[in-house]
Design an enzyme around this catalytic site. Structure first.
Site, mmCIF file in Angstrom:
data_model
loop_
_atom_site.group_PDB
_atom_site.id
_atom_site.type_symbol
_atom_site.label_atom_id
_atom_site.label_comp_id
_atom_site.label_asym_id
_atom_site.label_seq_id
_atom_site.Cartn_x
_atom_site.Cartn_y
_atom_site.Cartn_z
ATOM 1 C CB SER A 123 -0.870 -0.004 1.264
ATOM 2 O OG SER A 123 -1.412 1.271 1.497
ATOM 3 C CD GLU A 125 -2.277 5.282 4.512
ATOM 4 O OE1 GLU A 125 -2.094 5.447 5.716
ATOM 5 O OE2 GLU A 125 -2.542 6.209 3.737
ATOM 6 C CE1 TYR A 147 -4.062 -1.699 5.712
ATOM 7 C CE2 TYR A 147 -3.075 0.375 5.005
ATOM 8 C CZ TYR A 147 -3.656 -0.850 4.704
ATOM 9 O OH TYR A 147 -3.811 -1.222 3.382
#
Ligand code: NDP
Ligand code: GDR
Length: 337
Positions: A123, A125, A147
């Site tokens: 990801s 992120e 996460y």
């Protein structure tokens, strides 16, 4: 006929990927966890075309059993605790699913089915507090949530198993991708459903968090093609998948409300509950490697994505027999209902 095992088949990406693999002639086996209610709304239309099998990322041997039984050629690991705010409240569980779950699955593949090709859902992120823009495969990671930290672990364990055991294992570093099937808690779908609810008089306000956050938003249907392409190469490698454009949450609101003839400033309020302990302010991907080596490019641009999502939510309420009370629903949407 090739067999693909898809973890997270009940999620947004799992449903689009399964449709795509079926269209290519694959046998699709979906891994789902046991729940007391049916979480299969996104794949109900595929129920007679896919095999569904129970297993859980927390249970190593449940995955070994799946690999032994179905002998997949390709494994797509899409299952995860994927909502960033939940990861602040349940950081340990997030790590169990999103980080260690990857190792459990890789171990199961290494011992049971080492010839299978493996895709890990990494990801953007992971870039978090970005050290450069745009972000590429070479940009260092600085995750900003449990996460994001868990995804960094999942990413590096995939690289490590590739280098240690010669597995065909790759990570797709995918930037945000959305669709009418996006979960209602994610910002794009929260906005498009909120717009529809306001247009139909079900809500008067849309409470939001940080409107200045910027994301590189694409369409999920485009991104699942890149996942498949990554597993068809001569050598396994990692790829950034993005549109190369960034927009703010505020812009998303503007476009979404505009689609039904409303002004977002009349309805959007700021609620500090939706702010995060640490924010990712800006994401912007540079998908040059995916374009050049995979031949991948996105088909749906930002305005079309916003319209597609607003239209789908409006249609849902129309089909449920509701009548709009505010704004102006586009003729093309009314005529389709
Ligand atoms: P969703 O949240 O829509 O789907 C997540 C899936 O994981 C669901 O099918 C869920 O099952 C399943 N799952 C969760 N925990 C477990 C578990 N313990 N055992 C088995 N299955 C489990 O995510 P998306 O489809 O949006 O994303 C797919 C993947 O891609 C995720 O790993 C996500 O982190 C990653 N990603 C997503 C991006 C995006 O913008 N969408 C961008 C980059 C990466 P259930 O239905 O039972 O909850
Ligand atoms: P993100 O997606 O955290 O990028 O992770 P999300 O849509 O939740 O947030 C995007 C940005 O919008 C801001 N924001 C709000 N977010 C939510 N959910 N609700 C609000 O009310 C709101 N107001 C403002 C957030 O602060 C954030 O900056 C998604 C997930 O799919 C991950 O699994 C995936 O890895 C990444 O995208 C890439």
């Amino acid at each position: 006929m090739k067999t693909a095992l898809v973890t997270g088949i009940t999620g947004q990406d799992g449903s689009y990927l399964s449709e795509y693999l079926l269209s290519l002639g694959y046998r699709v086996v979906g891994m789902l966890r046991r729940t007391s209610t049916q979480p299969t709304a996104r794949i109900d239309h595929l129920r007679d075309k896919v095999d569904l099998a129970h297993a859980d990322l927390l249970d190593q041997f449940s995955m070994v059993r799946l690999l032994e039984e179905y002998e997949p050629d390709e494994v797509y690991n899409l299952a995860a605790q994927s909502f960033v705010p939940t990861s602040f409240y349940e950081p340990v569980l997030t790590a169990e699913f999103t980080a260690l779950g990857v190792t459990r699955l890789l171990e199961a593949i290494r011992h049971t089915r080492p010839q299978a090709r493996f895709y890990q859902a990494s990801s953007s992120e992971m870039f978090g507090k970005v050290v450069e823009s745009p972000q590429t495969e070479a940009t260092p990671f600085h995750p900003r949530s449990p996460y994001g930290v868990a995804k960094v672990y999942g990413h590096w364990i995939t690289v490590n198993y590739r280098e240690s055991y010669d597995l065909y294992a790759c990570s797709g570093i995918l930037f945000n991708h959305e669709s009418p099937r996006r979960g209602l808690e994610f910002v794009t779908r929260k906005i498009t459903d909120g717009v529809a609810r306001i247009a139909f008089g079900l809500d008067d306000k849309l409470p939001m968090g940080n409107l200045d956050a910027r994301r590189d938003w694409g369409y999920a249907g485009d991104y699942v093609r890149a996942m498949h392409m990554m597993l068809q190469q001569e050598h396994p490698e990692d790829y950034v998948v993005a549109t190369g454009e960034t927009h703010s949450v505020r812009e998303f609101c503007q476009h979404a409300f505009h689609r039904v003839g409303l002004d977002y400033e009349d309805f959007v309020t700021i609620d500090p509950r939706f702010y995060r302990p640490a924010e990712v302010d800006l994401l912007l991907g540079k998908p040059d490697k995916a374009r050049q080596e995979l031949g991948w490019k996105p088909e749906v641009d930002f305005p079309s994505l916003v319209e597609m999502m607003v239209d789908a939510d409006v249609q849902r309420y129309l089909k449920a027999g509701r009548s709009p009370v505010r704004g102006e629903i586009p003729e093309v949407v009314l005529s389709q209902s």
